[in-house]
Design a protein around this motif. Structure first.
Motif, PDB file in Angstrom:
ATOM      1  N   LEU A   1      49.953  62.662  -8.820  1.00 48.19           N
ATOM      2  CA  LEU A   1      49.783  64.084  -8.517  1.00 48.19           C
ATOM      3  C   LEU A   1      48.676  64.314  -7.491  1.00 48.19           C
ATOM      4  O   LEU A   1      48.795  65.182  -6.623  1.00 48.19           O
ATOM      5  CB  LEU A   1      49.497  64.856  -9.806  1.00 48.19           C
TER       6      LEU A   1
ATOM      7  N   VAL B   1      46.176  70.041 -15.477  1.00 44.52           N
ATOM      8  CA  VAL B   1      46.893  70.324 -16.723  1.00 44.52           C
ATOM      9  C   VAL B   1      47.193  69.024 -17.476  1.00 44.52           C
ATOM     10  O   VAL B   1      46.981  68.925 -18.692  1.00 44.52           O
ATOM     11  CB  VAL B   1      48.185  71.099 -16.414  1.00 44.52           C
ATOM     12  N   ILE B   2      47.695  68.034 -16.762  1.00 49.90           N
ATOM     13  CA  ILE B   2      48.005  66.759 -17.403  1.00 49.90           C
ATOM     14  C   ILE B   2      46.734  66.118 -17.948  1.00 49.90           C
ATOM     15  O   ILE B   2      46.723  65.555 -19.061  1.00 49.90           O
ATOM     16  CB  ILE B   2      48.711  65.822 -16.409  1.00 49.90           C
TER      17      ILE B   2
ATOM     18  N   TYR C   1      50.089  58.944 -13.631  1.00 45.28           N
ATOM     19  CA  TYR C   1      50.624  60.266 -13.294  1.00 45.28           C
ATOM     20  C   TYR C   1      49.574  61.088 -12.548  1.00 45.28           C
ATOM     21  O   TYR C   1      49.879  61.790 -11.573  1.00 45.28           O
ATOM     22  CB  TYR C   1      51.071  60.971 -14.572  1.00 45.28           C
TER      23      TYR C   1
ATOM     24  N   ASP D   1      48.774  67.886  -5.653  1.00 42.61           N
ATOM     25  CA  ASP D   1      49.122  68.822  -6.725  1.00 42.61           C
ATOM     26  C   ASP D   1      47.971  68.847  -7.724  1.00 42.61           C
ATOM     27  O   ASP D   1      48.048  68.294  -8.825  1.00 42.61           O
ATOM     28  CB  ASP D   1      50.428  68.388  -7.387  1.00 42.61           C
TER      29      ASP D   1
ATOM     30  N   ALA E   1      58.263  62.530 -10.159  1.00 42.81           N
ATOM     31  CA  ALA E   1      57.480  63.443 -10.997  1.00 42.81           C
ATOM     32  C   ALA E   1      58.169  63.679 -12.335  1.00 42.81           C
ATOM     33  O   ALA E   1      57.508  63.774 -13.383  1.00 42.81           O
ATOM     34  CB  ALA E   1      57.258  64.760 -10.255  1.00 42.81           C
TER      35      ALA E   1
ATOM     36  N   THR F   1      46.648  71.361  -9.371  1.00 39.52           N
ATOM     37  CA  THR F   1      46.828  72.210 -10.551  1.00 39.52           C
ATOM     38  C   THR F   1      47.493  71.450 -11.685  1.00 39.52           C
ATOM     39  O   THR F   1      47.007  71.426 -12.821  1.00 39.52           O
ATOM     40  CB  THR F   1      47.658  73.440 -10.177  1.00 39.52           C
ATOM     41  N   ASN F   2      48.614  70.808 -11.388  1.00 40.50           N
ATOM     42  CA  ASN F   2      49.302  70.039 -12.421  1.00 40.50           C
ATOM     43  C   ASN F   2      48.486  68.827 -12.855  1.00 40.50           C
ATOM     44  O   ASN F   2      48.566  68.404 -14.019  1.00 40.50           O
ATOM     45  CB  ASN F   2      50.672  69.579 -11.928  1.00 40.50           C
TER      46      ASN F   2
ATOM     47  N   ASP G   1      56.645  62.829 -15.938  1.00 44.51           N
ATOM     48  CA  ASP G   1      56.533  63.879 -16.945  1.00 44.51           C
ATOM     49  C   ASP G   1      57.196  63.458 -18.252  1.00 44.51           C
ATOM     50  O   ASP G   1      56.659  63.695 -19.340  1.00 44.51           O
ATOM     51  CB  ASP G   1      57.163  65.163 -16.414  1.00 44.51           C
TER      52      ASP G   1
END
Length: 1067
Positions: free
Chosen positions: A784, A795-796, A780, A789, A760, A791-792, A764
């Motif tokens: 995720l 965001v990404i 990515y 994941d 990760a 939520t992330n 990032d």
């Protein structure tokens, strides 16, 4: 150190100077130093000192780093101002550097032992020292230009690169104005010296060429000067050479393009030899053979040059360097001639000379005797044996020994397919029959199969080698779509075809003599690679064949020579790495593992990476050179136009006309400036494509090396031993010129092989370093999502698409991200999120249909339920489609106007033939042949045409039918012939044209339905059953006819043809 600017020369002497501080990837925000040190493995931390200890690599000097290509925009983060090098005063560095640069003394130019000043006086141009000459000398520039072999200034491209440290996008990120560019070459102090206060008596330090200028420095520089250029500093163009400096011009061409400009090499050698400069010619030959070691024609010329100079020691050294590595018949023939010259048979009283020549012949035939062009050597060897002591046909021991030796050579020569095979066989036939006819015929009969096999192979070789260019001066393969590509690929195909024919064993050697079979194929590969030296695929095929046939030594030689010829070939480098990794020559201990990884990097990976990095550097130099030349031409053209305009205006124009001319001049200047910008942008785009391809290649080489090191050394560590794949990843980041694929591959290795959370972090960091790269962001997101994941992942997704869609030209790059996230939301998200995402996609891509976007919610890559069309009514939806030939033809009654089709065709193209037995089908031109069409227009028809026949006096039914067709009725009975379907074969159409029409059958017609019903009612147990159904009648269910079929009384049927054409069918 001579090409190093003062600041780098000064900082290189400081102990606290860290050469990797400005070139490593610095964090772009959010991560603290303490947090990074606490993690076990953080890919954002790069410690070059540990890496260098592990790999035993020296610390690069500042000049090396400044000369290396920086990463392009969006690929590498910019160093922060805290990590940048601090500017230092230039006084100490200038004095140190200036003292280290010696002033070359001028040597007189000589020709033929006399001083020649014809070119020296003309070529020298006095250089006036500028006010800032101290800075120029301090930066390593000498006031005396480097001279070529002709004592004229050497104006090749400068050794130091003229590469901007920052691209436009990098400057935008770091806050540097795009109007100022600092270059990492000797021109940087010149820019500094042009600023006010930058002289020797000022306290303001000169800007550091390796430091990225901050906003404050840029503002200060712009406030101090008003004459600074608004564009980046152009590359320093080399001063053009004088036309009479022929040697210098050729030297520039060979230095700039050593592998591509073969003509420059040959012209330069010829120029030196014409001027009797043999030392310069030898030096040029040595440089030439470093690039083309198998150029046999040039080796022969070199040997002849030394032979004419009577320098026999040099000749022997040349043979030692050339013949074993170059299996060329002409070169080996030159070697034989030299040996026979040194060993005179006329004065040979002891016989040593003849023995030496015999050994040389055997040595030559052992190496090139299997060549198809070696027939002359075989023939000369036979003639040489005939001149030996002894008499052919004699009875003494010397004569018998001579005949035995000659017979053995004949037996070897007739079994090899050469261009002199037939001549040698005839001589051998006379030789055997002359000595003893009885035994000679028996020997000839025994050796005849070998000769016939070789002769058959020789005939096939004549066809195979026709068109092959057996040159020893290889050319670089042209790019697809450019001039020469098709011809080059044709040569590749013909060589491969010849090699494949040899592998099929036409001489039947694989079982009887495997060594000779392998030798012939290896020899053919060597010859093919002499012509296709720069085609890596052929080197790979030769290597693979050797390894598959347990020829490890030859395979390694092919691989090493191929890598030397094509250092930028990833194919050969990775094959070399595979061979080292696959071999078991290393111990299983830790030291063996370390040595194995080091060997793979040093002998395979490092070579290809160095070549690719050097190509990037040269590409940037070419780009700067072309742009600078373009701008220089633009300035010269603009100055010429201004002079012409000032001359044309004169002193007689009024003020109004002068204002109009000035307005036109301003408008034209603006148009020219726009055209110049567009031309420069086009040049930059073209070179950027080449640079991007090289960066992608470098990235995938590093990825392959990371995977190799993971298999060899495991995970490894950046700070420990062995380095493993993690150390390789850190080294790749230190080298630079990477794309996001390296970060993606490293993260996936961490995740799939070690289930480490560092994956990760690497993802990032990759997203931060490449904010507009959709590929790393997509990988990515997948990572995720696999980690649940969400939520992330959101965001990404939002950050990445927000950056990409800011620029209208990059909107399409965001589509893969939207597609992936739309699929995820459709399967596992909420409907509101799906609708919202589809609305955004519709706004970004309004041309995409809404139906396909909606269908993607429920479809998979293998099935889409929204496109399924179920079968509701088989009768309506599954009615078989009839072919055009099966469609019902119109009858005579259905035609409103029975215009004959054939009549119209014959009117357009009348035929002179009469009484033809056939009527030409409709849709075909009338021909002069009664058997097939004769088309005059097909001039390129490959087969011979039949001669057109004259009129054929055909009588009978065929003649009457032809006469009726010419009359317009189409048949003798008045029926019109209709053209059959055009898609049927010609013979079928002809058959349909002669079959009688349906209306000619007036009698009872055959009913297949009635026959089938009859067969269904037949009872085979009652052989005398007489009750039969009536053809043509349809029984009604429940009636008496279904209980007892009526009696069958067949009426007479006319099975023959209609009246009038019975004679034709009779024939």
């Amino acid at each position: 150190m001579a090409d190093m600017n003062p600041e780098l020369a000064f900082l290189n002497q400081q102990d606290e100077y860290d050469p990797s501080a400005d070139y490593t990837s610095a964090p772009t925000g959010g991560e603290g130093d303490n947090q990074e040190q606490e993690e076990e493995y953080d890919p954002s931390v790069l410690d070059p000192s540990h890496m260098l200890q592990q790999n035993d690599a020296p610390v690069p000097s500042p000049s090396d780093q400044s000369a290396s290509m920086p990463e392009s925009s969006g690929n590498t983060p910019l160093p922060t101002n805290e990590d940048a090098l601090k500017p230092q005063p230039t006084d100490t560095a200038a004095a140190t550097t200036a003292a280290a640069v010696p002033t070359p003394s001028k040597q007189p130019r000589t020709m033929g032992g006399f001083v020649d000043e014809s070119e020296d006086d003309e070529d020298e141009v006095p250089v006036a020292k500028a006010a800032g000459s101290a800075l120029l000398n301090a930066s390593g520039e000498s006031s005396t230009p480097q001279r070529s072999l002709t004592e004229t200034p050497n104006n090749t491209l400068p050794t130091s690169t003229n590469v901007p440290l920052l691209s436009a996008q990098d400057q935008g990120h770091s806050g540097v104005s795009s109007s100022i560019s600092v270059t990492a070459n000797d021109a940087a102090p010149i820019v500094a010296s042009s600023l006010p206060g930058a002289g020797a008596g000022t306290s303001t330090p000169a800007p550091d060429a390796t430091k990225i200028a901050g906003p404050e420095q840029v503002k200060a520089a712009s406030a101090q000067t008003t004459t600074a250029s608004a564009t980046p500093a152009p590359a320093a163009l080399p001063k053009p050479r004088l036309p009479q400096d022929r040697v210098g011009i050729l030297e520039d061409r060979t230095n700039e393009d050593p592998r591509g400009d073969i003509d420059a090499w040959l012209e330069l050698i010829a120029e030196h030899r014409k001027r009797h400069k043999f030392d310069e010619a030898r030096a040029t030959y040595d440089k030439f053979f470093n690039v083309f070691p198998h150029a046999a024609e040039q080796w022969i010329e070199y040997v002849n040059m030394e032979t004419e100079a009577d320098d026999l020691n040099r000749v022997e050294r040349l043979f030692e360097r050339s013949i074993l590595a170059t299996p060329h018949v002409e070169l080996w023939s030159t070697y034989i001639n030299y040996i026979r010259r040194r060993n005179n048979l006329t004065t040979d009283a002891t016989g040593n000379a003849r023995q030496i020549i015999t050994q040389v012949y055997e040595f030559v035939l052992e190496n090139v005797g299997i060549d198809i062009s070696s027939g002359r050597i075989w023939h000369d060897y036979i003639e040489f044996i005939k001149t030996g002591p002894g008499v052919l046909g004699g009875n003494d021991w010397q004569s018998q020994q001579k005949m035995d030796t000659l017979r053995k050579v004949y037996h070897r020569a007739i079994a090899v397919p050469t261009n002199a095979l037939l001549e040698i066989w005839r001589e051998y036939d006379r030789f055997e029959l002359t000595s003893n006819k009885a035994s000679g015929r028996k020997i000839l009969q025994d050796k005849s199969p070998f000769y016939m096999t070789a002769r058959s192979a020789n005939n096939m070789l004549d066809n195979l080698t026709r068109g092959i260019h057996r040159t020893t001066l290889p050319k670089l393969p042209p790019r697809p779509g450019f001039a020469g590509y098709d011809e080059y690929m044709a040569q590749v195909a013909m060589w491969k075809k010849w090699i494949q024919w040899e592998k099929e064993d036409p001489l039947v050697l694989e079982k009887d003599d495997r060594t000779l079979f392998n030798k012939r194929i290896i020899y053919l590969y060597k010859h093919a690679l002499m012509a296709l030296r720069f085609w890596p695929d052929l080197w790979y095929e030769a290597t693979e064949w050797c390894f598959q046939n347990n020829l490890t030594k030859e395979g390694n030689e092919f691989l090493d020579q191929g890598m030397a010829a094509n250092p930028e070939s990833c194919l050969l480098a990775l094959r070399k790495a595979h061979q080292i990794e696959f071999s078991g020559e290393f111990e299983e201990s830790e030291q063996g593992v370390l040595k194995k990884g080091e060997t793979i990097y040093k002998e395979a990976i490092e070579k290809v990476l160095d070549a690719l990095y050097d190509l990037i550097k040269k590409t940037k130099e070419r780009e700067d050179h072309v742009i600078a030349r373009t701008k220089e031409n633009f300035k010269a053209q603009k100055a010429a136009e201004e002079v012409a305009r000032a001359t044309s205006e004169g002193d007689f124009g009024d003020d109004g006309e002068q204002d109009v001319n000035e307005a036109q001049a301003v408008r034209r200047a603006k148009e020219q400036a726009e055209a110049l910008d567009a031309q420069v942008q086009g040049i930059s785009n073209a070179y950027n494509e080449q640079t991007l391809e090289l960066k992608r290649t470098i990235s995938y080489v590093w990825i392959a090396h990371m995977r190799i090191m993971r298999r060899v050394q495991g995970k490894g560590s950046m700070h420990g031993s062995p380095p493993g794949f993690r150390g390789t990843f850190a080294l790749a980041r230190q080298k630079g010129q990477l794309l996001s694929d390296v970060y993606t591959a490293s993260a996936l290795i961490e995740h799939h092989c070690y289930q480490d959370q560092a994956a990760a972090k690497i993802f990032d960091r990759g997203v931060r370093l490449y904010p507009e790269d959709e590929k790393v962001a997509l990988e990515y997101l997948k990572h995720l999502i696999n980690q649940n994941d969400e939520t992330n992942a959101r965001v990404i997704f939002e950050k990445t698409v927000g950056r990409i869609t800011q620029k209208p030209e990059n909107v399409d790059r965001a589509k893969p991200l939207f597609k992936f996230f739309h699929q995820y939301e459709s399967q596992f998200g909420e409907l509101a999120q799906v609708v919202k995402l589809e609305k955004r996609m519709s706004e970004l891509w309004p041309q995409d249909p809404q139906l396909s976007l909606f269908a993607e919610r429920y479809s998979t890559p293998t099935f889409d339920p929204t496109t399924t069309r179920p079968i509701i009514s088989p009768k309506t939806q599954m009615r078989p489609a009839m072919m055009p030939a099966m469609m019902p033809r119109p009858t005579i009654e259905e035609q409103p106007a029975p215009a004959p089709v054939l009549h119209n065709i014959q009117e357009k193209r009348p035929s002179p033939m009469l009484n033809s037995p056939r009527v030409p089908p409709a849709g075909l031109h009338a021909t002069n042949s009664p058997k097939r069409p004769f088309d005059d227009g097909e001039a390129d028809y490959p087969y011979p045409r039949k001669l057109a026949r004259g009129e054929s006096p055909i009588k009978g039914a065929a003649g009457r039918r032809l006469a009726a067709a010419k009359a317009g009725t189409g048949r003798s009975d008045g029926a019109t012939v209709f053209a059959p379907a055009a898609d049927l074969p010609m013979d079928v159409r002809y058959l349909l044209s002669i079959i009688p029409a349906a209306h000619t059958y007036k009698e009872t017609r055959f009913s297949p339905e009635a026959l089938v019903r009859y067969l269904q009612t037949v009872d085979l147990n009652k052989p005398n059953q007489t009750v039969r159904p009536q053809f043509g009648s349809t029984p009604v269910p429940g009636s008496a006819s279904t209980q007892a079929p009526p009696s069958f009384q067949p009426s007479p049927m006319a099975w023959g043809p209609p009246s009038g054409i019975g004679s034709y069918y009779g024939r």
